[in-house]
Design a protein around this motif. Structure first.
Motif, short mmCIF file in Angstrom:
data_model
loop_
_atom_site.label_atom_id
_atom_site.label_comp_id
_atom_site.label_asym_id
_atom_site.label_seq_id
_atom_site.Cartn_x
_atom_site.Cartn_y
_atom_site.Cartn_z
N GLY A 297 41.48 -3.94 25.42
CA GLY A 297 42.80 -4.51 25.18
C GLY A 297 42.84 -6.02 25.30
N ILE A 298 41.80 -6.61 25.87
CA ILE A 298 41.72 -8.05 26.01
C ILE A 298 40.70 -8.57 25.00
CG2 ILE A 298 41.21 -9.97 27.58
CD1 ILE A 298 41.87 -7.99 29.90
N PRO A 299 41.16 -9.33 24.00
CA PRO A 299 40.23 -9.80 22.96
C PRO A 299 39.07 -10.61 23.54
CG PRO A 299 42.50 -10.22 22.34
CD PRO A 299 42.52 -9.77 23.77
N SER A 300 37.88 -10.34 23.06
CA SER A 300 36.68 -11.04 23.48
C SER A 300 35.55 -10.71 22.51
CB SER A 300 36.28 -10.59 24.90
OG SER A 300 35.03 -11.13 25.25
N GLY B 23 36.59 -7.09 25.56
CA GLY B 23 35.48 -6.91 24.64
C GLY B 23 35.37 -5.50 24.12
N THR B 24 34.16 -5.14 23.70
CA THR B 24 33.92 -3.86 23.03
C THR B 24 32.82 -3.09 23.74
OG1 THR B 24 34.50 -4.86 20.91
CG2 THR B 24 33.23 -2.82 20.82
N VAL B 25 33.02 -1.78 23.84
CA VAL B 25 31.99 -0.89 24.38
C VAL B 25 31.56 0.03 23.24
CG1 VAL B 25 31.37 0.85 26.09
CG2 VAL B 25 33.06 -0.93 26.67
N ARG B 26 30.26 0.10 23.01
CA ARG B 26 29.71 1.02 22.01
C ARG B 26 28.96 2.13 22.74
NH1 ARG B 26 30.49 -1.21 17.08
NH2 ARG B 26 30.76 -3.46 17.06
N PHE B 27 29.23 3.35 22.32
CA PHE B 27 28.61 4.53 22.90
C PHE B 27 27.63 5.08 21.87
CE2 PHE B 27 32.91 4.06 24.51
CZ PHE B 27 32.69 4.02 25.89
N LEU B 28 26.33 4.98 22.16
CA LEU B 28 25.30 5.38 21.20
C LEU B 28 24.75 6.75 21.58
CD1 LEU B 28 23.30 2.01 21.15
CD2 LEU B 28 25.36 2.61 19.87
#
Length: 143
Positions: free
Chosen positions: A57-60, A119-124
């Motif tokens: 929710g916080i742009p980064s 920021g962003t979290v990617r789940f691989l």
């Protein structure tokens, strides 16, 4: 359902339905089903690899990736567990059922904190780790 029961249920489900490298179709569908419930956008890498993307929710511009392997081994499981393998000659003997469940558990906890994340979290969810091929597929694709 509390987190412990959620994780145990997922692990037992994955353990019961193991799939060999690049044949993880049910596993991938189950992962996508859980990501959908959590409101996490996702896409496929190859036929069976899945990447979930959680935008905080916080742009980064910051990003982090968390990874789990999802394939099983060509090993016959000794019978006796209620959640034992239903796929003859295939078993999660290396813990990938737990890896997949834990990554979905992390996704659930992080999705609940989504507005507070920066920021962003990617789940691989990587297929074919056991044959050394799934990581190469992920590296070739811009994730």
């Amino acid at each position: 359902m509390n987190e412990k029961d959620y994780l145990i249920g997922l692990r037992r489900d994955f353990h019961k339905h193991p799939e060999l490298s690049f044949q993880e179709y049910r596993t991938s569908e189950r992962i996508e089903e859980e990501l959908d419930k959590l409101g996490i956008r996702h896409y496929r890498v190859s036929e069976t690899g899945v990447v979930g993307v959680l935008e905080g929710g916080i742009p980064s511009k910051r990003e982090v990736a968390l990874r789990a392997d999802i394939d099983a081994l060509p090993i016959e499981e000794i019978e006796g567990r209620a959640y034992g393998s239903e796929n003859k000659g295939v078993m999660h003997a290396c813990g990938h059922d737990a890896h997949t469940a834990m990554l979905l558990g992390a996704a659930k906890l992080l999705a609940a904190q989504g507005k507070e994340l920066s920021g962003t979290v990617r789940f691989l969810f990587q297929p074919a780790e056991e044959i050394g091929a799934g990581g190469k597929v992920f590296c070739k694709k811009k994730i």
